[in-house]
Scaffold this motif. Structure first.
Motif, mmCIF file in Angstrom:
data_model
loop_
_atom_site.group_PDB
_atom_site.id
_atom_site.type_symbol
_atom_site.label_atom_id
_atom_site.label_comp_id
_atom_site.label_asym_id
_atom_site.label_seq_id
_atom_site.Cartn_x
_atom_site.Cartn_y
_atom_site.Cartn_z
ATOM 1 N N GLY A 217 -72.215 16.192 57.503
ATOM 2 C CA GLY A 217 -71.295 16.993 56.694
ATOM 3 C C GLY A 217 -70.231 17.693 57.506
ATOM 4 O O GLY A 217 -69.051 17.731 57.110
ATOM 5 N N GLU A 218 -70.633 18.270 58.652
ATOM 6 C CA GLU A 218 -69.659 18.952 59.512
ATOM 7 C C GLU A 218 -69.088 18.025 60.575
ATOM 8 O O GLU A 218 -68.290 18.459 61.416
ATOM 9 C CB GLU A 218 -70.329 20.176 60.154
ATOM 10 N N ASN A 219 -69.538 16.772 60.551
ATOM 11 C CA ASN A 219 -68.970 15.717 61.403
ATOM 12 C C ASN A 219 -69.065 16.043 62.896
ATOM 13 O O ASN A 219 -68.172 15.722 63.673
ATOM 14 C CB ASN A 219 -67.501 15.457 61.027
ATOM 15 N N THR A 220 -70.173 16.692 63.303
ATOM 16 C CA THR A 220 -70.305 17.007 64.722
ATOM 17 C C THR A 220 -70.543 15.755 65.567
ATOM 18 O O THR A 220 -70.326 15.763 66.777
ATOM 19 C CB THR A 220 -71.433 18.017 64.958
ATOM 20 N N CYS A 221 -71.034 14.685 64.917
ATOM 21 C CA CYS A 221 -71.104 13.378 65.573
ATOM 22 C C CYS A 221 -70.401 12.372 64.676
ATOM 23 O O CYS A 221 -70.923 12.017 63.614
ATOM 24 C CB CYS A 221 -72.544 12.949 65.815
ATOM 25 N N PRO A 222 -69.227 11.888 65.060
ATOM 26 C CA PRO A 222 -68.455 11.006 64.181
ATOM 27 C C PRO A 222 -69.074 9.629 63.982
ATOM 28 O O PRO A 222 -68.604 8.865 63.126
ATOM 29 C CB PRO A 222 -67.108 10.899 64.907
ATOM 30 N N TYR A 223 -70.116 9.300 64.722
ATOM 31 C CA TYR A 223 -70.725 7.972 64.625
ATOM 32 C C TYR A 223 -72.042 7.989 63.851
ATOM 33 O O TYR A 223 -72.777 7.003 63.851
ATOM 34 C CB TYR A 223 -70.931 7.377 66.025
ATOM 35 N N THR A 224 -72.338 9.109 63.198
ATOM 36 C CA THR A 224 -73.505 9.196 62.317
ATOM 37 C C THR A 224 -73.010 9.530 60.914
ATOM 38 O O THR A 224 -72.413 10.576 60.699
ATOM 39 C CB THR A 224 -74.478 10.284 62.797
ATOM 40 N N LYS A 225 -73.286 8.609 59.980
ATOM 41 C CA LYS A 225 -72.768 8.777 58.622
ATOM 42 C C LYS A 225 -73.859 8.879 57.564
ATOM 43 O O LYS A 225 -73.579 9.160 56.409
ATOM 44 C CB LYS A 225 -71.828 7.612 58.271
ATOM 45 N N ASN A 226 -75.122 8.616 57.935
ATOM 46 C CA ASN A 226 -76.223 8.889 57.023
ATOM 47 C C ASN A 226 -77.463 9.198 57.840
ATOM 48 O O ASN A 226 -77.496 8.972 59.050
ATOM 49 C CB ASN A 226 -76.451 7.735 56.031
ATOM 50 N N VAL A 227 -78.480 9.738 57.178
ATOM 51 C CA VAL A 227 -79.636 10.267 57.908
ATOM 52 C C VAL A 227 -80.592 9.186 58.380
ATOM 53 O O VAL A 227 -81.529 9.479 59.137
ATOM 54 C CB VAL A 227 -80.414 11.283 57.046
ATOM 55 N N ASP A 228 -80.378 7.957 57.972
ATOM 56 C CA ASP A 228 -81.331 6.896 58.287
ATOM 57 C C ASP A 228 -80.830 5.864 59.289
ATOM 58 O O ASP A 228 -81.655 5.214 59.948
ATOM 59 C CB ASP A 228 -81.748 6.161 57.006
ATOM 60 N N MET A 229 -79.527 5.694 59.425
ATOM 61 C CA MET A 229 -78.977 4.646 60.288
ATOM 62 C C MET A 229 -77.885 5.218 61.199
ATOM 63 O O MET A 229 -77.087 6.051 60.785
ATOM 64 C CB MET A 229 -78.371 3.517 59.449
ATOM 65 N N ALA A 230 -77.851 4.753 62.442
ATOM 66 C CA ALA A 230 -76.810 5.162 63.391
ATOM 67 C C ALA A 230 -76.861 4.211 64.591
ATOM 68 O O ALA A 230 -77.880 3.548 64.821
ATOM 69 C CB ALA A 230 -77.034 6.607 63.840
ATOM 70 N N PRO A 231 -75.803 4.149 65.384
ATOM 71 C CA PRO A 231 -74.478 4.689 65.094
ATOM 72 C C PRO A 231 -73.694 3.713 64.215
ATOM 73 O O PRO A 231 -74.148 2.596 63.961
ATOM 74 C CB PRO A 231 -73.854 4.776 66.495
ATOM 75 N N VAL A 232 -72.540 4.156 63.759
ATOM 76 C CA VAL A 232 -71.667 3.299 62.960
ATOM 77 C C VAL A 232 -70.321 3.171 63.673
ATOM 78 O O VAL A 232 -69.974 3.977 64.522
ATOM 79 C CB VAL A 232 -71.456 3.867 61.541
ATOM 80 N N ALA A 233 -69.584 2.117 63.323
ATOM 81 C CA ALA A 233 -68.217 1.883 63.814
ATOM 82 C C ALA A 233 -68.152 1.618 65.313
ATOM 83 O O ALA A 233 -67.111 1.831 65.929
ATOM 84 C CB ALA A 233 -67.311 3.068 63.447
ATOM 85 N N LEU A 234 -69.261 1.144 65.895
ATOM 86 C CA LEU A 234 -69.239 0.793 67.316
ATOM 87 C C LEU A 234 -69.542 -0.689 67.533
ATOM 88 O O LEU A 234 -69.750 -1.125 68.658
ATOM 89 C CB LEU A 234 -70.259 1.637 68.091
ATOM 90 N N GLU A 235 -69.546 -1.456 66.438
ATOM 91 C CA GLU A 235 -69.869 -2.879 66.544
ATOM 92 C C GLU A 235 -68.896 -3.618 67.453
ATOM 93 O O GLU A 235 -69.292 -4.519 68.210
ATOM 94 C CB GLU A 235 -69.876 -3.531 65.156
ATOM 95 N N ALA A 236 -67.638 -3.222 67.411
ATOM 96 C CA ALA A 236 -66.639 -3.891 68.246
ATOM 97 C C ALA A 236 -66.896 -3.658 69.729
ATOM 98 O O ALA A 236 -66.411 -4.413 70.579
ATOM 99 C CB ALA A 236 -65.235 -3.394 67.878
#
Length: 446
Positions: A217-236
């Motif tokens: 919610g406060e976006n302190t980690c921009p690569y975590t977008k839900n409580v069950d899966m991480a990280p996101v947007a680093l596939e490239a």
């Protein structure tokens, strides 16, 4: 680590007439192949002769047994020392660990078992496949730790435990001893154990609420977008998203906390990223609450966790992020230097914000102190991350020269994230941040 086959244990027990039991080390997703130690505790010296074959197999000639290279002499000496320990009725724990991670899991699990009990205890832990240098490093550092009052003041249970090499360098084995608890030590334990009142379900519920509110919610980690899966947007960058593991340790004992931590390290190492991306390890009985005493306890325990991970260069594989409900970077040692798993020193925040191109002068010292709220979870928690995830998130040029207010220059990384978080948390304000934290802490006792 491996199981000794039960039929082998039974056969040996019948042949030797001794009690054999197993000390388990859980390794999460590897539970199907959970480690075990076989423990042989002969009751009488007359039965030592029957154990000769086992002692010989433990002490077979190998260069690991001596830095002097005199394998024959030291092998015989090692056998003799193990026989002496068995005459003393000291349990001999054989362990198949061949990596420092399993070495540490086995060692701290054994120490935790002794630490949980009040009486005088002594065991021998044999590590045939671990180089003597690795064993010596731990023994030497643990001895140094016990001479550091800054830490030991908050780790009283460690004062009664000692670790030494069998015969100094005769063979790859520790002798771990615990003195009987004094009345004052029993009172300390009773007070500490009273804090072991948070269930695994409540601990996970509370930390999930924190992740949802603060990290996402406060976006302190921009690569975590839900409580069950991480990280996101680093596939490239070659990093795949995977499940976040929520793990738990119930004990208030520091040795047990380290045992739980190292078993989680073993689990992450034994899992691919698509099975287990990272771990949120809840340790609610380590420094529970928001008192200064609780924060000091938290800081001491996580410091030695990082200390032993770095001792064996585990920081090249893992990154740690530490959380506590009273997290205060101005009270974390060292105050003005980086600390593994902790936020940058408070005195670095203004230079960090300026280097990122933002206005630091508009923020008061009280505003900057609110940056600590990104680490104020409802209870002590350790986020175990893979280094490849951190490297991908930071980028290739993440380490920069940071000019501090006293004119010195330090190497720093994560400039954009720490700057953004400090500014954003200041904009939310202390009242809202504290209210959210109290609501998450209330889950623990609901």
């Amino acid at each position: 680590l491996r199981f000794l086959k039960s039929e082998e244990l039974n056969r040996n027990a019948k042949m030797r007439g001794t009690e054999i039991f197993q000390l388990l080390v859980g390794v999460g997703a590897l539970a199907a192949n959970t480690a075990a130690f076989s423990v042989v505790s002969p009751s009488f010296a007359s039965k030592i002769a029957r154990n000769h074959d086992r002692i010989s197999s433990l002490a077979k000639n190998t260069k690991l047994y001596s830095s002097e290279g005199d394998n024959g002499i030291n092998s015989e000496r090692f056998q003799a020392l193990l026989r002496d320990l068995q005459i003393e009725n000291v349990p001999i724990l054989g362990c198949d660990a061949d990596q420092v991670t399993t070495l540490m899991a086995a060692t701290w699990t054994t120490m935790a078992d002794l630490s949980e009990r009040d009486g005088e205890e002594k065991v021998c832990l044999v590590m045939e496949k671990i180089p003597m240098g690795a064993l010596s490093a731990f023994v030497d550092d643990f001895s140094v730790l016990k001479l550091q009052p800054r830490l030991m003041a908050h780790l009283p249970e460690l004062s009664r435990i000692s670790v030494s090499l069998v015969g100094k360098d005769a063979g790859p084995a520790f002798v771990i001893e615990a003195a009987a608890r004094t009345e004052s030590e029993q009172a300390e334990k009773a007070k500490r154990v009273a804090g072991e009142n948070v269930s695994q379900e409540k601990a996970e519920e509370a930390v999930r609420a924190f992740v949802q509110r603060s990290v996402i919610g406060e976006n302190t980690c921009p690569y975590t977008k839900n409580v069950d899966m991480a990280p996101v947007a680093l596939e490239a960058k070659g990093v795949q998203s995977g499940p976040i593991g929520y793990r738990y340790g119930a004990s208030s004992d520091a040795c047990a906390a380290l045992a739980t931590f190292w078993n989680n390290i073993c689990e992450v190492l034994g899992s691919t990223e698509d099975v287990l991306s990272s771990t949120m390890l809840s340790l609610p009985a380590i420094g529970p609450g928001t008192s200064e005493e609780a924060h000091d306890r938290f800081a001491a325990v996580v410091e030695i966790i990082g200390r032993y991970l770095c001792l064996y260069r585990g920081d090249s594989l893992f990154g740690l992020v530490h959380f506590h409900p009273a997290y205060d970077r101005s009270k974390i040692f060292p105050l003005d230097k980086p600390a593994y798993g902790q936020l940058p020193p408070r005195s670095w925040l203004r230079p960090i914000i300026k280097l990122s191109g933002n206005d630091a002068d508009s923020l008061t010292d009280e505003d900057l102190a609110l940056s600590d709220y990104q680490r104020r979870a409802p209870h002590t928690t350790i986020n175990i991350l893979r280094v490849n995830q951190l490297n991908a998130a930071a980028g290739p040029n993440s380490i920069v020269d940071l000019e501090l207010e006293d004119g010195t220059t330090e190497k720093a990384s994560g400039i954009a994230t720490y700057s953004r978080n400090a500014i954003h948390l200041a904009s939310i304000g202390k009242d809202a941040l504290e209210q959210a934290l109290q609501e998450e802490m209330a889950i623990l006792s609901a």
